[in-house]
Design a protein around this motif. Structure first.
Motif, PDB file in Angstrom:
ATOM      1  N   THR A   1       0.816  -1.222   0.000  1.00  0.00           N
ATOM      2  CA  THR A   1       0.000   0.000   0.000  1.00  0.00           C
ATOM      3  C   THR A   1       0.845   1.266   0.000  1.00  0.00           C
ATOM      4  O   THR A   1       0.300   2.366  -0.161  1.00  0.00           O
ATOM      5  CB  THR A   1      -0.934   0.042   1.221  1.00  0.00           C
ATOM      6  OG1 THR A   1      -0.141   0.111   2.412  1.00  0.00           O
ATOM      7  CG2 THR A   1      -1.834  -1.188   1.262  1.00  0.00           C
TER       8      THR A   1
ATOM      9  N   ARG B   1      -0.493   4.045   2.148  1.00  0.00           N
ATOM     10  CA  ARG B   1      -1.853   4.559   1.968  1.00  0.00           C
ATOM     11  C   ARG B   1      -2.773   4.021   3.068  1.00  0.00           C
ATOM     12  O   ARG B   1      -2.578   2.919   3.572  1.00  0.00           O
ATOM     13  CB  ARG B   1      -2.412   4.149   0.607  1.00  0.00           C
ATOM     14  CG  ARG B   1      -1.706   4.770  -0.587  1.00  0.00           C
ATOM     15  CD  ARG B   1      -2.288   4.203  -1.872  1.00  0.00           C
ATOM     16  NE  ARG B   1      -1.698   4.765  -3.066  1.00  0.00           N
ATOM     17  CZ  ARG B   1      -0.576   4.327  -3.637  1.00  0.00           C
ATOM     18  NH1 ARG B   1       0.085   3.312  -3.075  1.00  0.00           N
ATOM     19  NH2 ARG B   1      -0.108   4.890  -4.728  1.00  0.00           N
ATOM     20  N   VAL B   2      -3.789   4.801   3.393  1.00  0.00           N
ATOM     21  CA  VAL B   2      -4.811   4.388   4.342  1.00  0.00           C
ATOM     22  C   VAL B   2      -6.174   4.645   3.705  1.00  0.00           C
ATOM     23  O   VAL B   2      -6.271   5.204   2.608  1.00  0.00           O
ATOM     24  CB  VAL B   2      -4.693   5.151   5.681  1.00  0.00           C
ATOM     25  CG1 VAL B   2      -3.369   4.823   6.369  1.00  0.00           C
ATOM     26  CG2 VAL B   2      -4.815   6.665   5.469  1.00  0.00           C
ATOM     27  N   TRP B   3      -7.233   4.225   4.395  1.00  0.00           N
ATOM     28  CA  TRP B   3      -8.580   4.440   3.885  1.00  0.00           C
ATOM     29  C   TRP B   3      -8.793   5.908   3.550  1.00  0.00           C
ATOM     30  O   TRP B   3      -8.429   6.801   4.321  1.00  0.00           O
ATOM     31  CB  TRP B   3      -9.604   3.967   4.922  1.00  0.00           C
ATOM     32  CG  TRP B   3     -11.022   4.125   4.482  1.00  0.00           C
ATOM     33  CD1 TRP B   3     -11.608   3.603   3.372  1.00  0.00           C
ATOM     34  CD2 TRP B   3     -12.042   4.883   5.145  1.00  0.00           C
ATOM     35  NE1 TRP B   3     -12.926   3.969   3.302  1.00  0.00           N
ATOM     36  CE2 TRP B   3     -13.222   4.757   4.379  1.00  0.00           C
ATOM     37  CE3 TRP B   3     -12.078   5.633   6.315  1.00  0.00           C
ATOM     38  CZ2 TRP B   3     -14.424   5.361   4.744  1.00  0.00           C
ATOM     39  CZ3 TRP B   3     -13.265   6.241   6.677  1.00  0.00           C
ATOM     40  CH2 TRP B   3     -14.427   6.109   5.900  1.00  0.00           C
TER      41      TRP B   3
ATOM     42  N   PRO C   1      -3.500  -0.471   9.116  1.00  0.00           N
ATOM     43  CA  PRO C   1      -4.037   0.602   8.266  1.00  0.00           C
ATOM     44  C   PRO C   1      -4.872   0.130   7.101  1.00  0.00           C
ATOM     45  O   PRO C   1      -5.413   0.950   6.368  1.00  0.00           O
ATOM     46  CB  PRO C   1      -2.763   1.300   7.774  1.00  0.00           C
ATOM     47  CG  PRO C   1      -1.744   0.203   7.730  1.00  0.00           C
ATOM     48  CD  PRO C   1      -2.056  -0.712   8.868  1.00  0.00           C
ATOM     49  N   GLY C   2      -4.988  -1.155   6.855  1.00  0.00           N
ATOM     50  CA  GLY C   2      -5.779  -1.669   5.746  1.00  0.00           C
ATOM     51  C   GLY C   2      -4.910  -2.223   4.638  1.00  0.00           C
ATOM     52  O   GLY C   2      -3.679  -2.130   4.651  1.00  0.00           O
TER      53      GLY C   2
END
Length: 296
Positions: free
Chosen positions: A141, A144-146, A194-195
């Motif tokens: 990611t 990156r987060v939502w 964080p996803g």
């Protein structure tokens, strides 16, 4: 009957003129509308190898152009890591006479939209789909987060919309039992971290089969970073109960994530059912199938 109040119609003639002016190298190729139960795009096949996607709700602003550009960048990112074909971007079209918005071009992927009859062995299909999902979730990611907009955030943020949809569905399904299921799912423990990258829209219409096997996964418009439980939706919107367990085992899903997956399946279905019940029978049928699976 239109699905959306602001939906536009687009003809093959308009598409041909747009292609001729913006992609003259392909102006001689035939253009054929592609029947679809999708709710976002009108599809046209350009020659044998290209599919054109025109948003039913066109927009000419930079935000829409960036959305389509991001979708194509996500396709480039994903296709390097997954075991199945995904759309190969070929370009972005601009607004023009007869169509006031941006549109996109991708390589055509042969296959048929999956149905229970087309699925072949459901356990094999579930394992193949789990392999694709595992590969997507493993993509870096890069911090990156939502994003605060897409599927994949905290379930409780959908509570007001779910309850409104339940009120609108009183004559369509068992909303009392679904409300209790929703409470359980909404309150399931949140995932750690964080996803991950998600496909975000694993509906039957986005899964293609050939000879009974999963052949491709299309439509990356909902791809984002978020809760991996979102990509559990096929367990209820498509797979029979036995293959549902195959899917869960292949993804090594814990109880809390499974419960959130049920919640995401419920969110999608209960919001779709009253909205599409009169305008898109296929989408409404998928919503009913999903809710019946949750209620079983």
């Amino acid at each position: 009957m239109k699905m959306h109040p602001d939906q536009v119609d687009i003809s093959a003639g308009t598409v041909a003129a747009l292609v001729a002016s913006q992609f003259p190298e392909w102006r001689a190729l035939p253009i054929v509308p592609v029947p679809s139960d999708g709710t976002v795009n009108a599809l046209f096949r350009l020659g044998d190898d290209i599919v054109l996607r025109f948003p039913l709700r066109p927009a000419a602003g930079e935000e829409r152009r960036q959305e389509l550009a991001d979708e194509q960048e996500n396709a480039r990112r994903v296709r390097r890591h997954v075991p199945l074909p995904v759309p190969e971007p070929l370009g972005l079209g601009r607004p023009g006479p007869g169509y006031p918005g941006f549109w996109s071009l991708s390589r055509w992927i042969p296959g048929r939209t999956v149905t229970p009859r087309e699925m072949g062995d459901p356990d094999v299909f579930a394992a193949d789909l789990a392999g694709f999902v595992t590969a997507v979730h493993a993509i870096d990611t890069e911090g990156r987060v939502w994003n605060g907009r897409s599927r994949g955030g905290p379930l409780h943020l959908a509570d007001a919309e779910v309850r409104q949809a339940l009120r609108a569905s009183g004559r369509l399904t068992d909303t009392g039992r679904l409300a209790r299921i929703w409470d359980e799912c909404r309150d399931a423990p949140a995932g750690a971290g964080p996803g991950v990258w998600l496909h975000g829209d694993l509906m039957p219409g986005n899964l293609l089969v050939r000879d009974g096997r999963l052949a491709a996964v299309i439509d990356l418009g909902a791809m984002a970073v978020g809760d991996p439980a979102v990509d559990l939706m096929p367990a209820w919107n498509l797979l029979p109960a036995s293959a549902r367990e195959t899917y869960r085992r292949a993804l090594a899903v814990d109880d809390a994530t499974w419960q959130r997956g049920r919640g995401w399946a419920l969110v999608q279905a209960i919001m779709a059912l009253p909205y599409y019940v009169d305008t898109n029978p296929a989408m409404a049928a998928t919503a009913r199938h999903t809710l019946d699976a949750l209620l079983a």
